[in-house]
Design a protein around this motif. Structure first.
Motif, PDB file in Angstrom:
ATOM      1  N   GLN A 199     -80.708  55.658  17.690  1.00 39.01           N
ATOM      2  CA  GLN A 199     -79.946  56.401  18.702  1.00 39.01           C
ATOM      3  C   GLN A 199     -80.628  57.719  19.043  1.00 39.01           C
ATOM      4  O   GLN A 199     -80.724  58.105  20.212  1.00 39.01           O
ATOM      5  N   GLN A 200     -81.114  58.405  18.020  1.00 36.67           N
ATOM      6  CA  GLN A 200     -81.795  59.679  18.252  1.00 36.67           C
ATOM      7  C   GLN A 200     -83.121  59.472  18.991  1.00 36.67           C
ATOM      8  O   GLN A 200     -83.480  60.271  19.856  1.00 36.67           O
ATOM      9  N   ALA A 201     -83.821  58.400  18.676  1.00 39.36           N
ATOM     10  CA  ALA A 201     -85.125  58.143  19.309  1.00 39.36           C
ATOM     11  C   ALA A 201     -84.991  57.861  20.797  1.00 39.36           C
ATOM     12  O   ALA A 201     -85.891  58.199  21.570  1.00 39.36           O
ATOM     13  N   ILE A 202     -83.898  57.232  21.219  1.00 40.38           N
ATOM     14  CA  ILE A 202     -83.759  56.892  22.636  1.00 40.38           C
ATOM     15  C   ILE A 202     -82.991  57.944  23.436  1.00 40.38           C
ATOM     16  O   ILE A 202     -82.864  57.807  24.650  1.00 40.38           O
ATOM     17  N   LEU A 240     -68.641  65.380  10.714  1.00 38.41           N
ATOM     18  CA  LEU A 240     -69.760  66.090  10.122  1.00 38.41           C
ATOM     19  C   LEU A 240     -70.903  66.150  11.126  1.00 38.41           C
ATOM     20  O   LEU A 240     -71.090  65.231  11.913  1.00 38.41           O
ATOM     21  N   PRO A 241     -71.676  67.236  11.099  1.00 36.39           N
ATOM     22  CA  PRO A 241     -72.817  67.300  12.027  1.00 36.39           C
ATOM     23  C   PRO A 241     -73.830  66.205  11.701  1.00 36.39           C
ATOM     24  O   PRO A 241     -74.014  65.831  10.546  1.00 36.39           O
ATOM     25  N   LEU A 242     -74.461  65.720  12.732  1.00 34.95           N
ATOM     26  CA  LEU A 242     -75.444  64.664  12.588  1.00 34.95           C
ATOM     27  C   LEU A 242     -76.783  65.258  12.155  1.00 34.95           C
ATOM     28  O   LEU A 242     -77.253  66.235  12.725  1.00 34.95           O
ATOM     29  N   LEU A 243     -77.367  64.681  11.124  1.00 39.72           N
ATOM     30  CA  LEU A 243     -78.656  65.139  10.636  1.00 39.72           C
ATOM     31  C   LEU A 243     -79.759  64.609  11.546  1.00 39.72           C
ATOM     32  O   LEU A 243     -79.880  63.401  11.745  1.00 39.72           O
ATOM     33  N   ILE A 244     -80.530  65.505  12.109  1.00 39.30           N
ATOM     34  CA  ILE A 244     -81.679  65.134  12.930  1.00 39.30           C
ATOM     35  C   ILE A 244     -82.868  64.991  11.985  1.00 39.30           C
ATOM     36  O   ILE A 244     -83.281  65.956  11.350  1.00 39.30           O
TER      37      ILE A 244
END
Length: 181
Positions: free
Chosen positions: A39-42, A5-9
């Motif tokens: 993970q998204q923040a870095i 599934l696509p990752l929700l940003i």
């Protein structure tokens, strides 16, 4: 084979962790997306990732975990400290030296370095280890930004960081999905 599934940003949360702070605490029960947000923040940053476990309640194990997590980074940040730790004869005697070396190597010469301490709740109830970790992060200085994920209250003493650069905390209410998400 199933497609992922696509990752929700979660842009509203990424904006919250984009400000000025020394320590960001993502605190909520399992399933709230703490690790995914970290993970998204870095993404695209000079960053290291440390997943903590129950064995890290012992200081020598935690130091080894921190050094081991850096081994995959290219180039490794902590090579000198890794050699020092490998040759130690008595961590109790050499702890100040290992701590100073680790703090110096964590701090980048320019820009910022981000460090994620995932599952910090795993070392709750280990006051000596938590106190050492707090001293390490303080000694690393303002160029090191640390994201902590934990279930429940953050076990790390945050007072010094609130005064010296700021703390941002996102709790379950903040991390809960909105109707738009």
């Amino acid at each position: 084979m199933k497609s992922a599934l696509p990752l929700l940003i979660r842009r509203r949360l990424l904006r919250r962790v984009a400000g000025n702070w020394r320590v960001a605490v993502l605190s909520a029960p399992a399933g709230f997306g703490k690790t995914t947000l970290a993970q998204q923040a870095i993404a695209g940053r000079d960053a290291g990732w440390v997943r903590l476990g129950p064995d890290d309640r012992a200081l020598p194990h935690l130091v080894g975990t921190l050094l081991g997590a850096d081994a995959a980074h290219r180039p490794p940040w902590l090579e000198r400290t890794r050699r020092l730790f490998a040759s130690r004869r008595d961590l109790e005697r050499d702890l100040a030296l290992v701590t100073a070396s680790l703090a110096a190597e964590l701090a980048p010469a320019h820009g910022e370095r981000w460090l994620v301490l995932d599952d910090l709740h795993e070392i709750e109830g280990a006051p000596t280890v938590l106190a050492w970790l707090s001293r390490l992060l303080d000694a690393a200085g303002p160029r090191v930004r640390t994201i902590v994920t934990c279930r429940g209250a953050c076990p790390l003493a945050l007072g010094r960081f609130e005064v010296a650069g700021g703390v941002v905390e996102l709790r379950a209410d903040d991390l809960a999905f909105t109707s738009d998400e």
